[in-house]
Design a protein around this motif. Structure first.
Motif, short mmCIF file in Angstrom:
data_model
loop_
_atom_site.label_atom_id
_atom_site.label_comp_id
_atom_site.label_asym_id
_atom_site.label_seq_id
_atom_site.Cartn_x
_atom_site.Cartn_y
_atom_site.Cartn_z
N TYR A 168 34.22 70.27 44.08
CA TYR A 168 35.24 70.55 43.08
C TYR A 168 36.36 71.40 43.69
N ALA A 169 37.60 71.05 43.39
CA ALA A 169 38.75 71.78 43.92
C ALA A 169 38.89 73.16 43.29
N ASP A 170 38.52 73.27 42.02
CA ASP A 170 38.57 74.57 41.34
C ASP A 170 37.52 74.59 40.23
N PRO A 171 37.16 75.77 39.75
CA PRO A 171 36.10 75.89 38.75
C PRO A 171 36.37 75.13 37.45
N HIS A 172 37.62 74.99 37.07
CA HIS A 172 37.93 74.28 35.83
C HIS A 172 37.49 72.81 35.89
N GLN A 173 37.51 72.23 37.08
CA GLN A 173 37.06 70.84 37.23
C GLN A 173 35.58 70.68 36.90
N VAL A 174 34.81 71.72 37.11
CA VAL A 174 33.39 71.68 36.74
C VAL A 174 33.28 71.48 35.22
N LEU A 175 34.09 72.22 34.48
CA LEU A 175 34.06 72.10 33.01
C LEU A 175 34.45 70.70 32.55
N GLU A 212 38.99 82.60 38.46
CA GLU A 212 38.88 81.28 37.85
C GLU A 212 37.44 80.96 37.47
N VAL A 213 36.48 81.39 38.30
CA VAL A 213 35.06 81.15 38.00
C VAL A 213 34.66 81.93 36.76
N ILE A 214 35.06 83.19 36.69
CA ILE A 214 34.74 84.00 35.51
C ILE A 214 35.34 83.36 34.26
N ASP A 215 36.59 82.93 34.34
CA ASP A 215 37.23 82.28 33.20
C ASP A 215 36.46 81.02 32.79
N ALA A 216 36.04 80.21 33.77
CA ALA A 216 35.31 78.98 33.46
C ALA A 216 33.95 79.29 32.83
N LEU A 217 33.27 80.29 33.33
CA LEU A 217 31.99 80.68 32.72
C LEU A 217 32.19 81.14 31.28
N LEU A 218 33.24 81.92 31.05
CA LEU A 218 33.53 82.36 29.68
C LEU A 218 33.88 81.17 28.78
N ASP A 219 34.66 80.23 29.31
CA ASP A 219 35.01 79.04 28.53
C ASP A 219 33.77 78.23 28.18
N LEU A 220 32.82 78.15 29.10
CA LEU A 220 31.59 77.40 28.87
C LEU A 220 30.71 78.10 27.84
N GLU A 221 30.62 79.41 27.95
CA GLU A 221 29.75 80.19 27.06
C GLU A 221 30.33 80.37 25.66
N GLU A 222 31.66 80.51 25.59
CA GLU A 222 32.29 80.81 24.31
C GLU A 222 33.52 79.92 24.10
N PRO A 223 33.30 78.61 23.94
CA PRO A 223 34.44 77.69 23.81
C PRO A 223 35.26 77.90 22.54
N GLN A 224 34.70 78.61 21.57
CA GLN A 224 35.42 78.83 20.32
C GLN A 224 36.53 79.86 20.46
N ILE A 225 36.55 80.62 21.55
CA ILE A 225 37.61 81.60 21.74
C ILE A 225 38.88 80.88 22.20
N THR A 226 39.95 81.09 21.48
CA THR A 226 41.24 80.48 21.81
C THR A 226 42.30 81.58 21.84
N GLU A 227 43.51 81.20 22.22
CA GLU A 227 44.60 82.18 22.20
C GLU A 227 44.80 82.77 20.81
N ALA A 228 44.55 81.96 19.79
CA ALA A 228 44.72 82.44 18.42
C ALA A 228 43.75 83.58 18.11
N SER A 229 42.63 83.63 18.84
CA SER A 229 41.66 84.71 18.64
C SER A 229 42.25 86.06 18.98
N PHE A 230 43.31 86.05 19.79
CA PHE A 230 43.89 87.30 20.25
C PHE A 230 45.25 87.60 19.64
N GLU A 231 45.55 86.97 18.51
CA GLU A 231 46.83 87.23 17.85
C GLU A 231 46.93 88.71 17.52
N HIS A 232 48.10 89.25 17.75
CA HIS A 232 48.34 90.65 17.49
C HIS A 232 48.38 90.92 16.00
#
Length: 131
Positions: A56-63, A105-125
């Motif tokens: 894989y070229a980057d961790p996101h490709q694993v996802l 990138e690996v940490i981000d991919a692991l978080l995306d895999l574990e908690e896919p329900q988190i989106t940018e909207a989750s962090f609205e101010h």
């Protein structure tokens, strides 16, 4: 793979963060990896197996690989996280390696895999004004 003599891309290579802040950023991510993988894995590794960067070229490709189960994706990303943290550790000792770590990138991919329900909207101010 970077050109011969090129500096590897590391999590501390953020142009907005220099000196002690970069060191703190690296330390926080390495601590996260240790908590996530566990000290035994950090010390002894996962054992034999293919390096994820070979496939894989980057961790996101694993996802994005629909042929992998979530468990297999997690295993691949955890193996990649260990390798990336080893690169970062060597960098912190002053041993620059030619291989990019991809730790962030690996940490981000692991978080995306574990908690896919988190989106940018989750962090609205939320504007909370003192009354």
């Amino acid at each position: 793979m970077p050109a011969q003599g090129a500096k590897p891309r590391l999590i501390s290579d953020n142009p907005d963060v220099e000196g002690p802040a970069a060191s703190q950023q690296r330390r926080r991510r390495l601590e996260w990896i240790e908590r996530t993988l566990g000290r035994e894995v950090i010390r002894h590794g996962f054992g034999p197996g293919a390096e994820p960067a070979e496939s894989y070229a980057d961790p996101h490709q694993v996802l994005l690989d629909s042929n992998l189960s979530p468990t297999r994706k997690r295993d691949i990303l955890r193996r990649w996280a260990l390798h990336a943290s080893q690169i970062e550790t060597e960098h912190s000792k002053g041993n620059l390696l030619a291989t990019p770590s991809h730790l962030q990138e690996v940490i981000d991919a692991l978080l995306d895999l574990e908690e896919p329900q988190i989106t940018e909207a989750s962090f609205e101010h939320v504007d909370r004004k003192a009354s």
